[in-house]
Write an enzyme that holds these catalytic residues in place. Structure first.
Site: not given
Ligand code: DX5
Ligand code: ZN
Length: 225
Positions: A40, A71, A147, A180, A182
């Site tokens: 990320d 990403h 974010g 992606d 939660g």
């Molecule tokens: C947000 C990120 C999150 C991360 C995964 O910008 O992209 O979505 O990848 O998120 P969680 O920790 O909720 O699995």
């Molecule tokens: Zn991501």
């Protein structure tokens, strides 16, 4: 997670991990046949957070056999795409909401033999990605606003996956759907039934007492156990 999709459907995000635990987490992922690590990348402009740059891709590739899925939550994907490709990223996705030429940035990725993806924020109409479905390898539908990790899954994401899946089937393209934000064992069945192929998971994996057990729990859910 379709049968003809030979790669492991879980793409662990390292955003939420404690960097001092990273080596141990990546070793566990490798022992459980994870294929991709999700990076990320945040620039502090497109989102109000800063994470890491191409060096994270280079470092992981230097020690592990994972493929890297970068990403890019950045305002200037055209500048960052070549740097992440040079640092070994195999898949690169960038946001449809950026103000650069989308097709030009897609070809920056595919022109180097890597897999391009387009990312949609939860409030961007799914139809906006339809014109690009034949040019990209995957669509990343954000199920939280980008974010930071650890946010609550937005339930409307399920319907967005189903809507996109229907269009992909109607067009007969091979485009994959990645989700992606939660994601945990409670929303995986609905995501799978709606047509999601790939799941980016961060917090649910890192908050668990035993990452290996949680990975198995996730896989059992995916396989309908
Ligand atoms: C947000 C990120 C999150 C991360 C995964 O910008 O992209 O979505 O990848 O998120 P969680 O920790 O909720 O699995
Ligand atoms: Zn991501």
């Amino acid at each position: 997670m379709t049968q003809n999709n030979p790669i492991h459907p879980v793409f662990p995000s390292i955003l939420s991990t404690n960097f001092f635990d990273l080596q141990e987490k990546l070793t566990t992922f490798a022992a459980h046949n994870i294929d991709f690590i999700h990076l990320d990348v945040m620039d502090g402009h497109f989102v109000d957070n800063i994470s890491f740059g191409p060096s994270a891709s280079r470092a992981i590739k230097s020690r592990f056999n994972f493929k890297i899925d970068a990403h890019l939550m950045v305002d200037n994907p055209g500048k960052m795409i070549p740097q992440f490709i040079a640092a070994g990223s195999d898949w690169v996705s960038f946001h449809l909401e950026t103000h650069e030429d989308i097709k030009e940035n897609i070809s920056l990725i595919s022109g180097q033999g890597r897999k391009p993806g387009l990312v949609l924020n939860p409030d961007t109409p799914v139809e906006n990605v339809f014109p690009f479905l034949e040019d990209i390898h995957y669509v990343l539908l954000m199920s939280v606003f980008p974010g930071r990790g650890g946010q609550k899954f937005i339930p409307a994401s399920i319907h967005r996956v189903a809507h996109l899946k229907k269009e992909i089937i109607n067009r007969g393209t091979a485009c994959l759907i990645q989700v992606d934000g939660g994601i945990n064992t409670s929303n995986i069945p609905d995501l799978q039934n709606a047509g999601a192929d790939l799941l980016v998971i961060g917090t649910f994996l890192y908050n668990s007492a035993n990452t290996a057990d949680t990975l198995m729990e996730i896989l059992n859910k995916i396989n309908g156990a």
